[in-house]
Design a protein around this motif. Structure first.
Motif, mmCIF file in Angstrom:
data_model
loop_
_atom_site.group_PDB
_atom_site.id
_atom_site.type_symbol
_atom_site.label_atom_id
_atom_site.label_comp_id
_atom_site.label_asym_id
_atom_site.label_seq_id
_atom_site.Cartn_x
_atom_site.Cartn_y
_atom_site.Cartn_z
ATOM 1 N N VAL A 26 52.605 17.345 117.031
ATOM 2 C CA VAL A 26 52.355 18.448 117.953
ATOM 3 C C VAL A 26 50.852 18.670 118.032
ATOM 4 O O VAL A 26 50.199 18.848 116.991
ATOM 5 N N SER A 27 50.314 18.659 119.230
ATOM 6 C CA SER A 27 48.894 18.981 119.409
ATOM 7 C C SER A 27 48.770 20.362 120.032
ATOM 8 O O SER A 27 49.527 20.722 120.939
ATOM 9 N N VAL A 28 47.809 21.125 119.505
ATOM 10 C CA VAL A 28 47.617 22.517 119.906
ATOM 11 C C VAL A 28 46.138 22.732 120.231
ATOM 12 O O VAL A 28 45.261 22.264 119.494
ATOM 13 N N ALA A 29 45.882 23.422 121.318
ATOM 14 C CA ALA A 29 44.505 23.794 121.662
ATOM 15 C C ALA A 29 44.536 25.109 122.428
ATOM 16 O O ALA A 29 45.444 25.356 123.234
ATOM 17 N N GLY A 30 43.563 25.965 122.161
ATOM 18 C CA GLY A 30 43.485 27.239 122.864
ATOM 19 C C GLY A 30 44.697 28.110 122.670
ATOM 20 O O GLY A 30 45.034 28.922 123.540
ATOM 21 N N GLY A 31 45.370 27.971 121.528
ATOM 22 C CA GLY A 31 46.544 28.777 121.248
ATOM 23 C C GLY A 31 47.807 28.316 121.946
ATOM 24 O O GLY A 31 48.844 28.975 121.844
ATOM 25 N N ARG A 32 47.754 27.165 122.631
ATOM 26 C CA ARG A 32 48.901 26.645 123.377
ATOM 27 C C ARG A 32 49.295 25.259 122.871
ATOM 28 O O ARG A 32 48.454 24.506 122.363
ATOM 29 N N ILE A 33 50.573 24.935 123.032
ATOM 30 C CA ILE A 33 51.022 23.574 122.753
ATOM 31 C C ILE A 33 50.532 22.674 123.882
ATOM 32 O O ILE A 33 50.804 22.934 125.063
ATOM 33 N N GLU A 34 49.787 21.633 123.524
ATOM 34 C CA GLU A 34 49.344 20.662 124.527
ATOM 35 C C GLU A 34 50.403 19.606 124.770
ATOM 36 O O GLU A 34 50.689 19.245 125.911
ATOM 37 N N ALA A 35 50.969 19.092 123.672
ATOM 38 C CA ALA A 35 51.955 18.017 123.807
ATOM 39 C C ALA A 35 52.756 17.905 122.521
ATOM 40 O O ALA A 35 52.285 18.280 121.441
ATOM 41 N N ILE A 36 53.969 17.391 122.654
ATOM 42 C CA ILE A 36 54.823 17.049 121.513
ATOM 43 C C ILE A 36 55.370 15.648 121.760
ATOM 44 O O ILE A 36 55.914 15.375 122.833
ATOM 45 N N GLY A 37 55.222 14.762 120.800
ATOM 46 C CA GLY A 37 55.759 13.426 120.998
ATOM 47 C C GLY A 37 55.486 12.502 119.832
ATOM 48 O O GLY A 37 54.693 12.820 118.944
ATOM 49 N N PRO A 38 56.127 11.329 119.836
ATOM 50 C CA PRO A 38 56.017 10.403 118.706
ATOM 51 C C PRO A 38 54.702 9.640 118.664
ATOM 52 O O PRO A 38 54.346 9.078 117.625
ATOM 53 N N LYS A 39 53.973 9.571 119.768
ATOM 54 C CA LYS A 39 52.779 8.732 119.821
ATOM 55 C C LYS A 39 51.480 9.487 119.557
ATOM 56 O O LYS A 39 50.417 8.881 119.471
ATOM 57 N N LEU A 40 51.549 10.806 119.432
ATOM 58 C CA LEU A 40 50.326 11.584 119.286
ATOM 59 C C LEU A 40 49.610 11.278 117.987
ATOM 60 O O LEU A 40 48.388 11.387 117.900
ATOM 61 N N ALA A 41 50.363 10.905 116.953
ATOM 62 C CA ALA A 41 49.744 10.652 115.650
ATOM 63 C C ALA A 41 48.775 9.480 115.710
ATOM 64 O O ALA A 41 47.881 9.365 114.862
ATOM 65 N N ASN A 42 48.931 8.604 116.710
ATOM 66 C CA ASN A 42 48.045 7.456 116.826
ATOM 67 C C ASN A 42 46.733 7.795 117.530
ATOM 68 O O ASN A 42 45.827 6.968 117.571
ATOM 69 N N LEU A 43 46.663 8.996 118.089
ATOM 70 C CA LEU A 43 45.454 9.397 118.798
ATOM 71 C C LEU A 43 44.466 10.034 117.830
ATOM 72 O O LEU A 43 44.847 10.728 116.894
ATOM 73 N N ALA A 44 43.194 9.814 118.080
ATOM 74 C CA ALA A 44 42.161 10.447 117.264
ATOM 75 C C ALA A 44 42.126 11.933 117.579
ATOM 76 O O ALA A 44 42.056 12.311 118.755
ATOM 77 N N PRO A 45 42.203 12.801 116.562
ATOM 78 C CA PRO A 45 42.156 14.238 116.834
ATOM 79 C C PRO A 45 40.788 14.633 117.380
ATOM 80 O O PRO A 45 39.780 13.981 117.084
ATOM 81 N N PRO A 46 40.734 15.681 118.177
ATOM 82 C CA PRO A 46 39.440 16.112 118.717
ATOM 83 C C PRO A 46 38.526 16.616 117.609
ATOM 84 O O PRO A 46 38.986 16.959 116.510
ATOM 85 N N PRO A 47 37.219 16.640 117.858
ATOM 86 C CA PRO A 47 36.285 17.140 116.848
ATOM 87 C C PRO A 47 36.654 18.555 116.401
ATOM 88 O O PRO A 47 37.109 19.378 117.206
ATOM 89 N N ALA A 48 36.464 18.821 115.119
ATOM 90 C CA ALA A 48 36.718 20.134 114.514
ATOM 91 C C ALA A 48 38.200 20.500 114.468
ATOM 92 O O ALA A 48 38.547 21.641 114.155
ATOM 93 N N ALA A 49 39.064 19.538 114.774
ATOM 94 C CA ALA A 49 40.496 19.840 114.743
ATOM 95 C C ALA A 49 40.998 19.941 113.302
ATOM 96 O O ALA A 49 40.508 19.253 112.405
ATOM 97 N N ILE A 50 41.966 20.804 113.090
ATOM 98 C CA ILE A 50 42.692 20.876 111.824
ATOM 99 C C ILE A 50 43.864 19.908 111.911
ATOM 100 O O ILE A 50 44.620 19.925 112.890
ATOM 101 N N VAL A 51 44.016 19.035 110.933
ATOM 102 C CA VAL A 51 45.115 18.075 110.916
ATOM 103 C C VAL A 51 46.034 18.405 109.745
ATOM 104 O O VAL A 51 45.578 18.521 108.600
ATOM 105 N N GLU A 52 47.317 18.583 110.040
ATOM 106 C CA GLU A 52 48.312 18.929 109.032
ATOM 107 C C GLU A 52 49.410 17.875 109.022
ATOM 108 O O GLU A 52 49.965 17.549 110.078
ATOM 109 N N ASP A 53 49.720 17.348 107.854
ATOM 110 C CA ASP A 53 50.856 16.446 107.699
ATOM 111 C C ASP A 53 52.089 17.286 107.406
ATOM 112 O O ASP A 53 52.165 17.961 106.367
#
Length: 403
Positions: A26-53
């Motif tokens: 699940v990717s989140v930005a600006g307090g909103r869900i941006e996307a949910i899906g199986p392939k997001l984990a392969n994307l580089a998180p944006p700068p300053a992002a918090i990453v949680e396993d």
């Protein structure tokens, strides 16, 4: 510490409606869900992002408390010895006396219980607040302060509620007017026949005030059987005449569980889009959950009071409330338990009018992670909340509120 609304990427979680159990992110930005899906984990998180396993946890939407009384609670205080009489009027009088003499602080207590709700995954909440001729707006002011303090993480609606009645206590109508002007979101009401003694006059006054401020209505209707049905029909007449479809909630509605044949009344409730709230009490009749859902009536759940002078029961845990709904309605199948969870999630958001709810792109990022095999397992086992995200911010870990 509660994080700022930084970009957030949560990996390795499971969706309750995906039988494959395939991990998603699940990717989140600006307090909103941006996307949910199986392939997001392969994307580089944006700068300053918090990453949680997520560690394979089940991903749920933030929970919705559809009916509580934050201003009354004794949560975190010494045990209250309850010696009150059995009648509704006994409880009202006892509470008025206690709050007059004890120094009970609605601001402090509502904040304490709100924190506990957040730690357990509730991110949307509707609370009724007593508007009283003894206390004036003091209880409202305390809960307004709590709403302001938690505005970034807890979406709170406040109902201006005449707990002691409207018509029988002169001056209450003016106080309700003042409460709506001061920031209450919803107009409450109470048993127009058995408390006010004048169902026509009481409902007329309530709907006139709601219409003046353009506010929805949430009425406590404890009235039993045919008396409750009579009041309900008067209420529906006003909903229809004033175009209030979709803007009225009837809380408790015990009469619907006591009528021998409620179908005609239920069909009219469905047609006028009046929502129903139940705490699923074991000792009172309850609206027929499955029949309501079949007819398209929004029926949702709440605790009512939590650890106050009315009751020693209740907890700020909506998975527990979903379990109690399941037990009260004899829900045993996994798909039926999903309906119990719906009462404290999507149906709660629908009934209260909370916008942008759910697990989809564009929704407010209110997320709960639990270690459970399935949604039914989560409802029954009520595991500690592994992670709670509210409006895109991490607010709790392992059941403990971030400081």
């Amino acid at each position: 510490m509660i994080s700022a609304a930084r970009p957030l990427l949560i990996t390795n979680v499971r969706l309750s409606d995906d039988p494959s159990g395939q991990p998603v992110s699940v990717s989140v930005a600006g307090g909103r869900i941006e996307a949910i899906g199986p392939k997001l984990a392969n994307l580089a998180p944006p700068p300053a992002a918090i990453v949680e396993d997520g560690g394979g946890a089940l991903l749920l939407p933030g929970f919705v408390e559809g009916h509580t009384h934050l201003d009354k609670t004794l949560w975190g205080q010494d045990w209250y010895v309850n010696e009150v009489g059995p009648n509704l009027t006994d409880r009202i009088a006892n509470e008025r006396a206690f709050r007059k003499t004890s120094g009970h602080d609605a601001g402090v207590q509502s904040l304490a219980l709100s924190h506990a709700f957040l730690a357990a995954g509730t991110t949307r909440l509707r609370t009724h607040v007593d508007i009283d001729t003894d206390a004036g707006l003091r209880y409202l002011e305390g809960v307004l302060a709590t709403r302001d303090a938690l505005a970034e993480v807890l979406d709170m609606q406040i109902v201006a509620f005449p707990q002691s009645g409207l018509l029988i206590r002169p001056g209450t109508g003016k106080l309700l007017d003042d409460a709506l002007a001061a920031g209450a979101d919803v107009l409450g009401a109470l048993d127009p026949a058995l408390i006010d003694g004048d169902p026509v006059g009481s409902l007329d006054a309530t709907f006139a005030l709601a219409e003046r401020y353009g506010k929805p209505i949430d009425i406590h209707l404890h009235e039993p059987g045919e008396i409750g049905a009579f009041t309900f029909k008067l209420l529906l007449d006003r909903v229809e005449a004033l175009g209030m479809q979709g803007r009225v909630v009837v809380s408790h509605a015990f009469c619907l569980g006591a009528l021998p044949e409620p179908t005609a009344l239920l069909e009219r409730i469905a047609r006028l889009r009046v929502a129903l709230l139940t705490s699923a009490p074991p000792s009172r009749p309850v609206p027929p959950l499955k029949r309501c859902r079949e007819l398209g009536i929004t029926i949702f759940g709440g605790n009512d009071g939590i650890r106050d002078t009315w009751t020693p029961y209740g907890a700020p845990d909506m998975l527990e409330r979903a379990m109690l709904i399941g037990m009260r309605y004899d829900l045993r199948r996994d798909d039926d338990l999903a309906a119990a969870f719906d009462c404290v999630s999507a149906a709660g958001a629908q009934g209260c009018g909370f916008a942008d709810y759910g697990l989809h792109a564009g929704a407010r990022a209110d997320l709960v992670l639990v270690d459970a095999d399935t949604l039914a397992h989560a409802v029954v086992a009520r595991p500690v909340r592994k992670l709670v995200v509210a409006n895109g911010r991490i607010v709790a870990r392992d059941g403990v509120l971030a400081e």
